[in-house]
Each structure stands twice: as C-alpha cells, then as structure tokens.
Design a protein around this motif. Structure first.
Motif, PDB file in Angstrom:
ATOM      1  N   THR A 149      -9.002  -8.223  43.304  1.00 51.64           N
ATOM      2  CA  THR A 149     -10.257  -8.290  42.552  1.00 51.64           C
ATOM      3  C   THR A 149     -10.013  -9.014  41.235  1.00 51.64           C
ATOM      4  O   THR A 149      -9.344  -8.482  40.335  1.00 51.64           O
ATOM      5  N   ARG A 150     -10.493 -10.248  41.160  1.00 49.82           N
ATOM      6  CA  ARG A 150     -10.410 -10.991  39.905  1.00 49.82           C
ATOM      7  C   ARG A 150     -11.402 -10.371  38.911  1.00 49.82           C
ATOM      8  O   ARG A 150     -12.577 -10.138  39.237  1.00 49.82           O
TER       9      ARG A 150
ATOM     10  N   LYS B 104      -6.467  -9.339  37.242  1.00 51.11           N
ATOM     11  CA  LYS B 104      -6.947  -8.870  38.539  1.00 51.11           C
ATOM     12  C   LYS B 104      -6.350  -7.502  38.845  1.00 51.11           C
ATOM     13  O   LYS B 104      -5.376  -7.066  38.209  1.00 51.11           O
TER      14      LYS B 104
END
Length: 347
Positions: free
Chosen positions: A27-28, A256
């Motif tokens: 997940t950036r 992230k």
C-alpha cells in the motif's frame, strides 16, 4: 485528491509465470503536505496520544561527535523551511527575485546557527500514524486499529534513527495529550518529517532480483524471452533486463506498508525474530523520496513531470525526510507476537 500509480510497463508474469505466486500487495501511502489532526492517518502529524501515558523518550547513547549536520530545534527547522518555501515560490514567479529578503535573512540568522547538543533521555519525534480504516497494517494485533511510529532525533549507527512502535485502540483514547514534548535539538533536518496527509493506494509487488532463485534470474536476464513476449526493457535508464525489472516491476519506491523487502545496498539478510526465530515481515517503509530518475515509472499520474512547477517543493520529496542521503528505513515485525522486537533495515 487521489494519486494513481501508472500501469506497469509490462506484465512480468507473461515473461516468467513462476513470478505469479510471488506477487504481494503493498500500500503506497502517497504522503503530501497538509494539516493533519490526531484523527487522521499521517506522516509527521500529531498523534492520538493518551494524556495519561508518558511520552516515549530515547535513552541514548547520543554521541555529539557522530552528528552529521548542525543540530537544530524543531522550531528552527520549521522556520527555515518556511523561508525556503517562500523563496522558491517567489523565484518561480520571477527568476530575478532575491533568494532571500531582509526579513528572511533575519530568520536565517536567528534559527540557522544550531543548538547545543543534549544529554540524557530525549523526547522522540512522531514519524507516522496509521489508522487501520485507511491503511492495511500487516500483523496488526487483535483489538488494535491504530499504529503510531516515533523515532529518536539522533542517528544510531547504520540503522539510522532508533524507532518505536505503538499499537492501540483509538476508541480507548478519551483525553489526548495537547502538547507533546519536543527534543531540544535534532541531529538532521531530515529527521523531522513535514506534516503530510495520506492517500493510500494498493499496488502489486514482486521480490527484488537478489531474492529470486538462479532460474528466475536467468529468465529475467534472457533478452530473447523479452523479445518473444513483446516486452521492451531498454528505457534509457536500465542497464540490462534485470535492472529494468528491479527499477520498474519489482518493489514500489516511497512510503508504503506491506509488500516485499527492498534490497539495494546489501544482499538479502535473515529477518528472523530475535525472540522466537519467526521470519519478520515488512510493516512500514520510511522513504527519502517517492521516486527518482531510475524509478520514474512509479511517479503518480497526478504529479507534474517538472518539479519546478510544483509547490510546495519537489513532489518526489513530500515529507522532507532524509535517510542517509536518499535511502529507505524498512520496519519489519514478527507475525507471531506484537510484543517481540521489530527489525530495522536501511537500504
């Protein structure tokens, strides 16, 4: 606004299907300067910290002889950043404008000289606050929905600032600490994250080249396979197909959660929990930049290609965090127990 990672230049599983089962979701966080509150997921923002819970301090040691830069207070750093931002905006409008006004020179004289080094325990600095409603958090303990990350304002050898992780349930915090203590001096300006709001986005990652077995590495190096698959690897930056994979198809740059460990400085090292021996997994990557010249394909579509047209500052460096001149600090946690020590990896 939301931020969107462009599609990868090529579906690498079409080149070598053996990579397909190795895909992981990262997940950036896409931090961007803003004004977060204690109820927001953020980088460098205020924490939902209980008023009756002691603020964490680093016990040291803090060796002044190892300091890389002029130690400054958080107030100094914020004041100097305002001067730099005002100068950049003024000169964007008029390249003949002065670099600093007389008023800004006075701010520089007042805040640029540095602060005395500190002794004894020192208050830690907020780095990130992540709510589970916004960001998937690997190995999240049962009953928790909030991760808070802090670090020491001083470097601690090759692992950089010493970090501390706190998991909690947001609903249990009924009274918030209004004015957390700040350290009297911070070793580097880059250790004070600029407050940023987050716009998380999930992307697919694959292992760094050095974590692949010899057969997969050979397949990625085989230019004839790329040609047969109709894939272009020579983008002007990559030295060879493996390098193209490393830059564009393996691990996403920037802040992230989750995904794969990024390796660039060293060969992959064991990530065994020092308490139980379980392999620790990536939790949070703290990055100096969101992309660079070698990973520009990861630049969000919404960010301008020309940093000079973006304010405040370069969009690839939204947090102003600097890890040893451009590296990342990757925090790994033990999936067996949140009480076990976490690991730091600088790459």
């Amino acid at each position: 606004m939301s931020f969107t990672t462009p599609p990868r230049p090529f579906d690498v599983t079409a080149l070598t299907p053996r990579l397909a089962p190795l895909a992981r979701t990262a997940t950036r966080l896409h931090p961007r300067p803003g004004s977060p509150t204690v109820h927001d997921s953020s980088v460098g923002g205020p924490l939902l910290w209980p008023a009756d819970e002691p603020w964490p301090h680093c016990e040291g040691p803090h060796d002044a002889s190892l300091a890389e830069d002029t130690p400054r207070s958080a107030e100094d750093i914020r004041a100097l950043r305002r001067v730099r931002a005002a100068s950049a905006e003024r000169r964007l409008r008029d390249r003949r404008a002065p670099v600093r006004t007389p008023e800004e020179d006075e701010v520089w004289r007042r805040h640029g000289g540095g602060r005395p080094w500190f002794e004894g325990p020192v208050p830690m600095l907020p780095v990130a606050q992540l709510y589970a409603r916004d960001v998937p958090l690997p190995a999240r303990p049962a009953g928790s929905d909030l991760l808070q990350v802090l670090w020491c304002p001083c470097g601690h050898g090759v692992s950089e600032p010493r970090t501390a992780l706190f998991w909690r349930s947001a609903a249990t915090v009924t009274e918030v600490l209004d004015a957390p203590p700040e350290p009297p001096a911070i070793e580097k300006d880059g250790y004070l994250p600029r407050p940023c709001l987050l716009t998380p986005e999930q992307v697919t990652e694959y292992p760094s080249t050095m974590e692949l077995d010899e057969e997969l590495q050979d397949q990625l190096s085989d230019e004839s396979r790329w040609e047969a698959a109709g894939a272009e690897w020579d983008d002007g930056e990559a030295e060879d197909p493996q390098d193209f994979y490393f830059r564009n198809l393996a691990t996403a740059p920037g802040w992230k959660t989750g995904g794969w460990t990024f390796w660039s400085l060293t060969d992959p090292e064991p990530r065994d929990c020092p308490t139980c021996g379980t392999e620790e997994i990536p939790l949070l990557t703290i990055a100096s930049s969101e992309w660079d010249d070698g990973s520009v394909s990861w630049r969000p579509a919404e960010d301008p290609a020309d940093p000079a047209q973006h304010l405040p500052g370069d969009p690839s460096e939204p947090t102003l965090v600097d890890i040893r001149g451009g590296y990342t600090l990757q925090l790994h946690v033990c999936p067996a127990s949140p009480d076990h020590p976490h690991l730091q990896i600088m790459e």
